[in-house]
Design a protein around this motif. Structure first.
Motif, PDB file in Angstrom:
ATOM      1  N   CYS A  68      43.470 -26.475  -2.929  1.00  0.00           N
ATOM      2  CA  CYS A  68      43.220 -25.157  -3.531  1.00  0.00           C
ATOM      3  C   CYS A  68      44.541 -24.397  -3.666  1.00  0.00           C
ATOM      4  CB  CYS A  68      42.202 -24.374  -2.717  1.00  0.00           C
ATOM      5  SG  CYS A  68      41.372 -23.094  -3.683  1.00  0.00           S
ATOM      6  N   GLU A  96      40.917 -19.045   4.760  1.00  0.00           N
ATOM      7  CA  GLU A  96      40.360 -18.438   3.534  1.00  0.00           C
ATOM      8  C   GLU A  96      39.153 -19.232   3.023  1.00  0.00           C
ATOM      9  OE1 GLU A  96      39.332 -17.992  -0.517  1.00  0.00           O
ATOM     10  OE2 GLU A  96      40.547 -19.705   0.052  1.00  0.00           O
ATOM     11  N   GLY A 120      36.997 -20.701   4.642  1.00  0.00           N
ATOM     12  CA  GLY A 120      35.902 -20.508   5.579  1.00  0.00           C
ATOM     13  C   GLY A 120      36.417 -20.773   6.986  1.00  0.00           C
ATOM     14  N   SER A 135      28.478 -16.104  -0.714  1.00  0.00           N
ATOM     15  CA  SER A 135      27.878 -16.357   0.602  1.00  0.00           C
ATOM     16  C   SER A 135      27.744 -17.856   0.763  1.00  0.00           C
ATOM     17  CB  SER A 135      26.488 -15.730   0.694  1.00  0.00           C
ATOM     18  OG  SER A 135      25.856 -16.181   1.877  1.00  0.00           O
ATOM     19  N   GLU A 136      28.134 -18.348   1.911  1.00  0.00           N
ATOM     20  CA  GLU A 136      27.860 -19.758   2.199  1.00  0.00           C
ATOM     21  C   GLU A 136      26.355 -19.909   2.447  1.00  0.00           C
ATOM     22  OE1 GLU A 136      32.230 -20.699   4.183  1.00  0.00           O
ATOM     23  OE2 GLU A 136      30.491 -20.533   5.493  1.00  0.00           O
ATOM     24  N   ARG A 190      27.114 -17.398  -5.443  1.00  0.00           N
ATOM     25  CA  ARG A 190      28.099 -16.495  -6.062  1.00  0.00           C
ATOM     26  C   ARG A 190      27.344 -15.510  -6.941  1.00  0.00           C
ATOM     27  NH1 ARG A 190      33.004 -19.498  -5.228  1.00  0.00           N
ATOM     28  NH2 ARG A 190      32.397 -20.677  -3.384  1.00  0.00           N
ATOM     29  N   TYR A 209      31.771 -13.325   1.548  1.00  0.00           N
ATOM     30  CA  TYR A 209      32.993 -12.621   1.109  1.00  0.00           C
ATOM     31  C   TYR A 209      32.610 -11.583   0.073  1.00  0.00           C
ATOM     32  CZ  TYR A 209      35.738 -16.598   2.924  1.00  0.00           C
ATOM     33  OH  TYR A 209      36.297 -17.577   3.710  1.00  0.00           O
ATOM     34  N   GLU A 268      37.057 -15.153  -2.810  1.00  0.00           N
ATOM     35  CA  GLU A 268      38.345 -15.014  -2.103  1.00  0.00           C
ATOM     36  C   GLU A 268      38.179 -13.923  -1.062  1.00  0.00           C
ATOM     37  OE1 GLU A 268      41.372 -14.989  -1.194  1.00  0.00           O
ATOM     38  OE2 GLU A 268      42.369 -16.594  -2.305  1.00  0.00           O
TER      39      GLU A 268
END
Ligand SMILES: CC(=O)N[C@@H](CCC[C@H](N)C(=O)O)C(=O)O
Length: 375
Positions: A94, A127, A129, A176-177, A250, A287, A322
């Protein structure tokens, strides 16, 4: 810093990707590199597996913050590069190796040439996670040196080197995860009527998720529900007792995040009833969106637009996430995309970001930080 040295640093960092909050070698490497710079105006504080580095200005009125994320991803690298990851199963896929190197290049310049204002360089863990920005923002170490403005960049494979893309306002989505565990009853593959198969339940659930964005999110809003990993079963002739789904949500609005989560909960509850199994949902790290301060983004865009050899693109918002968004909730500033011209995208095992983007970004940031301090 010479380009050769920047490339050497990038390749060294590329070899040692580490997961969030385990960036021990990375932290050591960054610290050792900073120790090679003139030390007169530099102070370093570790924060967990990250580092905060302050450059004291000669006549400070403000502090400008610059953040680089430092963690790698659990992806086995397939670039075949001579400097390929030496950490099996992990890769800087990334661009965080680029982000760190660019920050070090800018820091090296200001360590040698004292700025007027203070600068704070933040090498932030986790970042990808579980999220380093939020706890870092709350830390005493950060609070003591809190900047007045913040900046960060993210590599963009789709743009050529020399391109900078950003916009005022919303740049990246809320995230969100998503982790879901299903528990049924295992058994012999030949006796399905005596078992309760979680491969079938899990498959149904993933299929049902496809209706959420299509049928529950307002058409002019945007959302994503991606299941990136499914684990289930032990052998081809054993019915699986457990299944685990791992994914991410997302959304462009906070309201849609609530809608999506409620819908996931209903569908999971339906699977529990329909398949007579037990289920649990865990949302992991959330996030907030990345929202660029209008004045900061416009000033940076105007600067980049008139700079020779830079191409400024006013881009669309993206569904990437992010945790830099947490900085921008508290502190005015901006994030921008940096073109690195790779045929493979972010989170790909063959990401091949062009290293020419590193000296370009270092010089851009030096020029910009020098310019803002004149005002
Ligand atoms: C730029 C980028 O790729 N960021 C990651 C952030 C991950 C957020 C979190 N771990 C999640 O999966 O929801 C991204 O996947 O967008």
């Amino acid at each position: 810093m010479q380009t050769d040295r920047l490339i050497e640093i990038r390749r060294d960092l590329h070899r040692i990707p580490e997961p969030g909050f385990q960036e021990v070698k990375t932290q050591q490497y960054i610290k050792k590199t900073i120790e090679e710079f003139p030390q007169d105006n530099i102070e370093i504080k570790p924060w967990r597996t990250g580092l905060l580095v302050r450059v004291t200005g000669s006549a400070p009125e403000k502090t400008y913050g610059y953040r680089a994320d430092i963690d790698g991803l659990p992806i086995p690298e397939e670039t075949g590069a001579a400097y390929q990851s030496s950490h099996k199963g992990f890769m800087h896929a990334c661009g965080h190796d680029f982000h760190m190197t660019i920050a070090l290049g800018v820091l090296a310049h200001f360590a040698a040439k004292q700025p007027k204002d203070n600068l704070l360089f933040i090498f932030q863990p986790a970042e990808e996670g579980p999220g380093g920005a939020q706890p870092l923002l709350e830390s005493e170490e950060f609070r003591a040196w809190k900047p007045d403005e913040m900046m960060a960049l993210h590599i963009a494979p789709e743009y050529p080197v020399g391109t900078v893309a950003t916009k005022p306002g919303l740049l990246f989505a809320n995230t969100s995860e998503l982790f879901i565990d299903l528990k049924g009853k295992g058994g012999h593959a030949a006796l399905p009527h005596l078992a309760n198969d979680m491969v079938v339940a899990c498959s149904q659930l993933v299929t049902q998720f496809q209706t959420i964005v299509a049928r529950n999110v307002a058409p002019l809003d945007s959302a994503v529900v991606t299941v990136g990993k499914i684990s289930s079963g032990t052998k081809q002739n054993i019915i699986a007792e457990h299944a685990r789904l791992e994914g991410t949500i997302r959304t462009l609005s906070i309201e849609s995040m609530d809608v999506v989560k409620k819908r996931i909960e209903s569908l999971v509850s339906g699977i529990e009833t329909g398949f007579d199994c037990a289920a649990s949902i865990n949302y992991g790290a959330n996030y907030c969106q990345v929202y660029n301060n209008h004045a900061s983004a416009e000033r940076f865009m105007a600067f980049t637009r008139k700079r020779e050899n830079s191409v400024l693109v006013e881009c669309e918002k993206a569904m990437t996430g992010e945790d830099f968004g947490y900085f921008l909730e508290e502190i005015p500033g901006l994030m921008f995309w940096l073109g690195v011209n790779s045929p493979s995208g972010l989170h790909s095992s063959t990401l091949d970001a062009k290293e020419e983007a590193i000296p370009f970004a270092v010089q851009l940031l030096i020029d910009y930080l020098e310019d803002v301090q004149k005002k």
